[in-house]
Write a protein that holds these residues in place. Structure first.
Motif, PDB file in Angstrom:
ATOM      1  N   LEU A  41       0.862  -1.168   0.000  1.00 32.07           N
ATOM      2  CA  LEU A  41       0.000   0.000   0.000  1.00 32.07           C
ATOM      3  C   LEU A  41       0.904   1.225   0.000  1.00 32.07           C
ATOM      4  N   GLY A  42       0.677   2.139  -0.940  1.00 31.30           N
ATOM      5  CA  GLY A  42       1.584   3.269  -1.050  1.00 31.30           C
ATOM      6  C   GLY A  42       0.886   4.561  -1.419  1.00 31.30           C
ATOM      7  N   VAL A  43       1.625   5.640  -1.281  1.00 34.05           N
ATOM      8  CA  VAL A  43       1.162   6.955  -1.703  1.00 34.05           C
ATOM      9  C   VAL A  43       2.346   7.678  -2.340  1.00 34.05           C
ATOM     10  N   SER A  44       2.082   8.417  -3.398  1.00 33.73           N
ATOM     11  CA  SER A  44       3.131   9.170  -4.072  1.00 33.73           C
ATOM     12  C   SER A  44       2.603  10.536  -4.476  1.00 33.73           C
ATOM     13  N   MET A  45       3.525  11.467  -4.610  1.00 35.73           N
ATOM     14  CA  MET A  45       3.189  12.836  -4.976  1.00 35.73           C
ATOM     15  C   MET A  45       3.954  13.224  -6.231  1.00 35.73           C
ATOM     16  N   GLY A  46       3.289  14.008  -7.093  1.00 32.37           N
ATOM     17  CA  GLY A  46       3.914  14.440  -8.320  1.00 32.37           C
ATOM     18  C   GLY A  46       5.095  15.358  -8.065  1.00 32.37           C
ATOM     19  N   ILE A  47       6.123  15.219  -8.885  1.00 32.01           N
ATOM     20  CA  ILE A  47       7.278  16.103  -8.832  1.00 32.01           C
ATOM     21  C   ILE A  47       7.535  16.631 -10.239  1.00 32.01           C
ATOM     22  N   GLY A  48       8.133  17.798 -10.335  1.00 25.94           N
ATOM     23  CA  GLY A  48       8.408  18.378 -11.646  1.00 25.94           C
ATOM     24  C   GLY A  48       7.186  19.067 -12.227  1.00 25.94           C
ATOM     25  N   SER A  49       7.213  19.266 -13.535  1.00 22.48           N
ATOM     26  CA  SER A  49       6.136  19.959 -14.231  1.00 22.48           C
ATOM     27  C   SER A  49       5.920  19.344 -15.608  1.00 22.48           C
ATOM     28  N   PHE A  50       4.856  19.776 -16.291  1.00 13.12           N
ATOM     29  CA  PHE A  50       4.565  19.287 -17.634  1.00 13.12           C
ATOM     30  C   PHE A  50       3.803  20.372 -18.397  1.00 13.12           C
ATOM     31  N   ASN A  51       3.751  20.215 -19.717  1.00 15.53           N
ATOM     32  CA  ASN A  51       3.095  21.199 -20.573  1.00 15.53           C
ATOM     33  C   ASN A  51       1.601  20.925 -20.685  1.00 15.53           C
ATOM     34  N   THR A  52       0.807  21.979 -20.679  1.00 18.60           N
ATOM     35  CA  THR A  52      -0.638  21.851 -20.853  1.00 18.60           C
ATOM     36  C   THR A  52      -0.970  21.726 -22.342  1.00 18.60           C
ATOM     37  N   ASP A  53      -2.240  21.510 -22.640  1.00 14.96           N
ATOM     38  CA  ASP A  53      -2.695  21.504 -24.024  1.00 14.96           C
ATOM     39  C   ASP A  53      -2.509  22.894 -24.645  1.00 14.96           C
ATOM     40  N   ILE A  54      -2.445  22.909 -25.974  1.00 12.48           N
ATOM     41  CA  ILE A  54      -2.288  24.171 -26.697  1.00 12.48           C
ATOM     42  C   ILE A  54      -3.650  24.832 -26.887  1.00 12.48           C
TER      43      ILE A  54
END
Length: 212
Positions: A41-54
């Motif tokens: 059983l685990g939990v994780s959190m997002g790191i970094g960034s990403f591009n949105t739709d155009i």
């Protein structure tokens, strides 16, 4: 986002560490092969960034703020109380999605004792859907990878408890229509479908039960 070269490098480093530890420690036990199960059983959190739709010719970079709760089980065989090879099935509940990941699993115990550090790698595919938001359209899962290290200890006969930190990469496929606004009018016009893949990175923690 980590590319294919980065995956190859991470995997190579992971396997080299396994090989070095194996080479440094004598192994006198006879070869044995037995079944094992790992439920976690685990939990994780997002790191970094990403591009949105155009939209209107513009794309933005936003922080990966996903939080993922994971329940999965690994079933396979363990060789010589060291190497573990198996198949992992599970479910991941995202804040904005639901996935059913399937992984091939490779694990390694640094010692053949009941209490030992371990490391593992998961390679597979995340079946499921990332829900649409104001920043992006609905997407589907693709290639997924996890690397983790942890420690496990015996708590009862044929039962061990473990805790682990891990890194996870999840690729997502999505397709959407890009829109732009004509400068001489308020009319919004679609410019055609756009298909692309993005990669999301996560860091997390897991609690595990091992049998036997």
């Amino acid at each position: 986002m980590i590319g294919k070269t980065g995956f190859s490098l991470l995997t190579s480093v992971f396997l080299v560490l396994f090989s070095r530890v194996t080479a440094q420690e004598s192994d006198t036990a006879s070869g044995t092969l037995k079944y094992f199960n790992k439920t976690e059983l685990g939990v994780s959190m997002g790191i970094g960034s990403f591009n949105t739709d155009i939209y209107n010719g513009i794309t933005k970079k936003i922080r990966n703020d996903e939080i993922v709760a994971t329940l999965q089980t690994v079933n396979g065989v363990m060789y010589n109380n060291r190497w573990m090879l198996g198949l992992s099935l599970g479910v991941e509940k995202w804040r904005e999605g639901l996935f059913w990941p399937i992984y091939g699993y490779l694990g390694y115990n640094f010692k053949r004792t009941d209490n030992t550090f371990f490391a593992n790698i998961y390679l597979g595919y995340g079946l499921g859907t990332r829900y649409a938001t104001t920043y992006y359209q609905q997407g589907s899962g693709a290639f997924a990878l996890m690397l983790g290290v942890g420690y496990k200890m015996k708590i009862a006969k044929n039962l061990k408890f473990g805790y682990e930190i891990f890194y996870k990469y999840e690729a997502l496929n999505t397709s959407y229509y890009s829109y732009y606004q004509k400068s001489d009018t308020s009319k919004i016009i679609p410019s055609g479908p756009v298909s692309y893949k993005i990669g999301l990175n996560f860091a997390g923690f897991k609690l595990s039960v091992f049998f036997p």
